[in-house]
Design a protein around this motif. Structure first.
Motif, short mmCIF file in Angstrom:
data_model
loop_
_atom_site.label_atom_id
_atom_site.label_comp_id
_atom_site.label_asym_id
_atom_site.label_seq_id
_atom_site.Cartn_x
_atom_site.Cartn_y
_atom_site.Cartn_z
N ARG A 253 0.86 -1.18 0.00
CA ARG A 253 0.00 0.00 0.00
C ARG A 253 0.90 1.24 0.00
O ARG A 253 1.72 1.43 0.89
N THR A 254 0.76 2.06 -1.02
CA THR A 254 1.55 3.28 -1.14
C THR A 254 0.61 4.47 -1.14
O THR A 254 -0.36 4.51 -1.90
N ARG A 255 0.91 5.46 -0.29
CA ARG A 255 0.06 6.66 -0.14
C ARG A 255 -1.39 6.27 0.13
O ARG A 255 -2.32 6.87 -0.38
N GLY A 256 -1.56 5.20 0.91
CA GLY A 256 -2.89 4.79 1.32
C GLY A 256 -3.63 3.92 0.32
O GLY A 256 -4.76 3.51 0.59
N ARG A 257 -3.01 3.60 -0.84
CA ARG A 257 -3.71 2.83 -1.88
C ARG A 257 -2.92 1.57 -2.22
O ARG A 257 -1.71 1.64 -2.43
N PRO A 258 -3.59 0.41 -2.29
CA PRO A 258 -2.91 -0.81 -2.72
C PRO A 258 -2.38 -0.65 -4.14
O PRO A 258 -3.08 -0.16 -5.02
N ASP A 259 -1.11 -1.05 -4.36
CA ASP A 259 -0.56 -0.87 -5.71
C ASP A 259 0.25 -2.06 -6.21
O ASP A 259 0.70 -2.05 -7.36
N LYS A 260 0.47 -3.10 -5.37
CA LYS A 260 1.27 -4.22 -5.86
C LYS A 260 1.00 -5.46 -5.01
O LYS A 260 0.93 -5.39 -3.78
N LEU A 261 0.85 -6.62 -5.69
CA LEU A 261 0.71 -7.91 -5.02
C LEU A 261 2.02 -8.67 -5.14
O LEU A 261 2.57 -8.82 -6.23
N LYS A 262 2.55 -9.13 -4.00
CA LYS A 262 3.81 -9.87 -3.99
C LYS A 262 3.53 -11.28 -3.49
O LYS A 262 3.21 -11.49 -2.33
N ALA A 263 3.65 -12.26 -4.40
CA ALA A 263 3.35 -13.65 -4.07
C ALA A 263 4.65 -14.44 -3.97
O ALA A 263 5.59 -14.23 -4.75
N PRO A 264 4.74 -15.38 -3.02
CA PRO A 264 5.98 -16.11 -2.77
C PRO A 264 6.18 -17.31 -3.71
O PRO A 264 6.16 -18.47 -3.27
N HIS A 265 6.39 -17.06 -4.99
CA HIS A 265 6.61 -18.15 -5.94
C HIS A 265 8.11 -18.42 -6.09
O HIS A 265 8.94 -17.53 -5.91
N GLY A 266 8.47 -19.64 -6.43
CA GLY A 266 9.84 -19.96 -6.80
C GLY A 266 10.68 -20.62 -5.73
O GLY A 266 11.84 -20.95 -5.97
N TYR A 267 10.15 -20.84 -4.53
CA TYR A 267 10.92 -21.52 -3.49
C TYR A 267 11.00 -23.01 -3.78
O TYR A 267 10.03 -23.63 -4.26
N THR A 268 12.15 -23.62 -3.51
CA THR A 268 12.37 -25.05 -3.74
C THR A 268 12.86 -25.70 -2.45
O THR A 268 12.97 -25.06 -1.41
N SER A 269 13.18 -26.98 -2.54
CA SER A 269 13.73 -27.68 -1.37
C SER A 269 15.22 -27.44 -1.20
O SER A 269 15.82 -27.90 -0.22
N ASP A 270 15.85 -26.72 -2.15
CA ASP A 270 17.28 -26.41 -2.07
C ASP A 270 17.45 -25.12 -1.26
O ASP A 270 17.24 -24.01 -1.76
N ARG A 271 17.86 -25.25 -0.01
CA ARG A 271 17.94 -24.09 0.89
C ARG A 271 18.99 -23.09 0.41
O ARG A 271 18.75 -21.87 0.46
N ALA A 272 20.13 -23.56 0.00
CA ALA A 272 21.19 -22.66 -0.47
C ALA A 272 20.72 -21.86 -1.68
O ALA A 272 21.01 -20.66 -1.81
N GLU A 273 19.98 -22.53 -2.57
CA GLU A 273 19.48 -21.84 -3.76
C GLU A 273 18.41 -20.81 -3.38
O GLU A 273 18.35 -19.72 -3.96
N ASN A 274 17.55 -21.14 -2.40
CA ASN A 274 16.56 -20.17 -1.94
C ASN A 274 17.24 -18.92 -1.39
O ASN A 274 16.82 -17.79 -1.69
#
Length: 708
Positions: free
Chosen positions: A122-143
């Motif tokens: 939310r920027t200046r009181g208005r929602p402006d971007k959705l951030k979704a947690p895609h791309g995580y794997t079982s490889d901790r070092a790579e994460n």
């Protein structure tokens, strides 16, 4: 106990209720809520306690004075009793059911150390971007590697639930206020698997202006501190190249803000850190920034490829400055504080600064710029001692003898080249300081004799000091000091007419206060259910401001409300007198006492009305309002000396009716309102911006005369 909620807070009274309210749908999961109150002075803890009682939430307040969100979170980690910990910032809100979704994700993935959900910015009181947690794997070092390189969305505080056991040996860096969350989450990701959900769980507030402030104050020290914290992650096996890439990216972000604020020397230094990473240094953005720095230098008259060192005295050492004021200038609240602090920041570009106050420091926080140290000459609660001098005029402030002894000790230890004294209120200190100062400068926030004449005329009881005694005091002061500073050409001419000896009088204007909190680009107009929101900020114990607040609340606001029933007046300032406090009982009037941060007030304001009929206050607040793109409607006296153009950059009237009618006409014509905002913003940034103040302070030290 399932979940411990940890909320670090400092002066969050305005937002904490909404944050706690958002936790109600997940109340059954929450075993405790730890509010880590980091030295708030706006009743954050009291407001939170009241809200928690009303909502039936298990709140515990932990009072600390740490000055760091990371350090405050660490206190919460150490005290948490729940099986998992949920970090929530005090100005953010959990989306309904979000904590339950994160908890269920951890339950479904017993091998995971944390669960991450999506977040809405939310920027200046208005929602402006959705951030979704895609791309995580079982490889901790790579994460961990991909997180550092921004190939995964950053984890917003409040979008993740972490097992208490997973963070048992992991803490937030407490020495930095930028990227401390990145260091923490990378340490967690390097050790534990992450469960993810695509549903949004958090609505978080993004304040670009506040972020910019952190970048542009002591940028090199900020970068080095972050770099050191990133280096510590190598012990967890985190990819070194990813860490180097992150350092270059941080340096580039800092450089971007420095370029926006025309601080090209520091930006050039940051770009050297960017070029240290071969790939980043050859990117299109890095080349673009380097070109902007090059052309910025040209526009400011510097030789391409070089940057002049800060001006220093001819004797060949850095300029050490002691700024002496009556009230503590940090954190700055009133107009006097803002000027003293801004001058100290400008002087810090030339060398170390010691910012000293007669009165005790109520707020233990310290400036982010480590070149500035703060000291107080008296302590809260100590026994009253004899003052300097057996008699003083009404224009002078009482100064205890013990304060002078402490000041002399500070001067001997600090060794200032110049001592800048705040006005004739501290006249009794000028003679004792004379032999201790290489250069003694009197900073005249106002020509006090002229101001005294106005107040004496306006005060029917004649309780205010008359102009004649003040004029004699000013003449004596000018006979002691080496130089004097004034705010405007008008004040220069007035003071020059008083002086009986030839003393340099330099114009050091009031700059934009807290410019680092304000975007250089014109902010979007405030969105609010109430329109217009009228803002008046000033020292509310100062009689001219008390009178102005009364005129606003009793005469001007009611007239505006006839046309705009939802109009509201916000009065904000230090030490409000009972007469001002009584105004908060009027319809549509809000009082904000001793605000720690006026940024939220400015962000919500549509107009600034200044019906000043005497005195010299509020002018610096006018600059601040205009820098935010807030149209100013004022009396001519209120803007005296600022050389602003009526009906172009400001709107002026001497009468309450005229001020109210101008405000109404402006609010009815939104196209005109937009033009007024743009003109005000452009005028103040071009003439009162940070570079103009740095140049004026440098000239005010006489460095331009030193043969550089």
């Amino acid at each position: 106990m399932e979940v411990t909620v940890v909320i670090p807070a400092r002066n969050a009274a305005a937002t904490i209720d909404a944050a706690l309210l958002s936790l109600i749908p997940d109340r059954d999961l929450i075993g405790e809520i730890l509010l880590i109150d980091d030295g708030s002075d706006d009743r954050t803890a009291a407001k939170a306690t009241e809200s928690a009682r009303r909502y039936g939430l298990p709140l515990e307040v932990v009072n600390v004075r740490l000055g760091s969100a990371g350090a405050a979170r660490n206190v919460g980690i150490a005290q948490a009793k729940g099986k998992s910990i949920f970090f929530l910032d005090a100005d953010d809100e959990l989306i309904r059911g979000g904590l339950s979704l994160l908890h269920d994700a951890l339950e479904r993935n017993p091998g995971a150390g944390l669960a991450i959900g999506a977040s809405i910015r939310r920027t200046r009181g208005r929602p402006d971007k959705l951030k979704a947690p895609h791309g995580y794997t079982s490889d901790r070092a790579e994460n961990a590697r991909r997180y550092l390189r921004n190939e995964l969305w950053p984890i917003a505080m409040g979008s993740a639930l972490i097992l208490t056991a997973a963070t048992a040996a992991i803490r937030f860096p407490s020495a930095i206020g930028l990227d401390e969350d990145t260091c923490y989450w990378v340490a967690v990701l390097a050790r534990y698997d992450a469960a993810t959900i695509s549903a949004p769980v958090l609505l978080y507030h993004h304040d670009e202006a506040r972020m910019a402030q952190r970048f542009i104050i002591a940028p090199r020290r900020t970068f080095l501190a972050i770099a050191l914290e990133l280096d510590k992650l190598t012990g967890l096996g985190v990819d070194r190249n990813a860490l180097q890439w992150r350092k270059a990216w941080i340096a580039q972000r800092i450089s971007r803000q420095l370029i926006k604020h025309k601080m090209y020397a520091d930006a050039a230094a940051m770009m050297r850190a960017v070029r240290a990473h071969k790939v980043s240094g050859q990117s299109w953005k890095a080349l673009q920034y380097s070109a902007r720095i090059h052309f910025g230098n040209l526009m400011q008259g510097h030789v391409p490829g070089t940057w002049p060192s800060p001006p220093v005295p001819r004797r060949g050492k850095e300029q050490r400055t002691l700024v002496l004021c009556y009230d503590p200038a940090f954190p700055p609240v009133s107009g006097a504080d803002l000027r003293n602090h801004r001058n100290a920041m400008a002087a810090a570009e030339l060398g170390p600064v010691c910012l000293v106050s007669i009165r005790p420091q109520a707020d233990p926080s310290k400036p982010a710029d480590t070149r500035i140290r703060t000291e107080a000459l008296t302590l809260a609660g100590e026994a009253r001692t004899a003052s300097i001098g057996w008699w003083r005029t009404g224009a002078e402030k009482r100064t205890p003898r013990v304060a002078l002894r402490r000041l002399e000790a500070i001067i001997r230890a600090f060794g200032p080249d110049s001592i800048v004294v705040e006005g004739i209120a501290l006249f009794k200190l000028l003679r004792p300081l004379r032999p201790l100062a290489g250069q003694l400068i009197l900073d005249m926030h106002n020509v006090e004799s002229d101001l005294a004449g106005q107040l004496h005329h306006a005060d029917g009881t004649r309780s205010s000091p008359g102009p004649y005694g003040v004029r004699r005091l000013e003449r004596k002061a000018l006979g002691i000091v080496d130089r004097a500073w004034v705010c405007s050409r008008l004040d220069h001419d007035k003071l020059a007419a008083l002086s009986r000896r030839e003393v340099p009088i330099d114009i050091v204007p009031n700059g934009i206060p807290r410019f680092e909190d304000i975007a250089v680009d014109l902010p979007v107009e405030a969105a609010s259910e109430s329109f217009p929101v009228i803002l008046f900020i000033g020292h509310l114990g100062y009689q001219p401001n008390i009178d102005a607040a009364g005129r606003l609340a009793r005469a001007i606001l009611p007239r505006i409300q006839e046309r705009f029933p939802m109009a509201r007046l916000v009065l904000a300032g230090r030490y409000p007198k009972p007469a001002v406090k009584a105004l908060s009982g009027l319809q549509g009037v809000d009082l904000v006492e001793n605000p720690g941060d006026v940024t939220p007030l400015l962000a919500r304001a549509h107009l600034s009305l200044i019906p000043l009929s005497a005195g010299g206050g509020t002018r610096i607040k006018i600059l601040e309002a205009m820098a935010w793109g807030i149209p100013v409607v004022a009396t001519p006296l209120a803007v005296e000396g600022l050389d602003l153009v009526d009906h172009e950059e400001v709107l002026l009237s001497d009468t309450d009716k005229g001020l109210a009618d101008m405000a109404i006409e402006l609010c009815l014509d939104r196209a005109r309102m937009a033009r007024q905002r743009a003109r005000a913003h452009e005028a103040v940034w071009s003439r009162f911006g940070p570079q103009a103040i740095r140049n004026a302070v440098s000239a005010g030290f006489g460095l331009d005369d030193a043969g550089r």
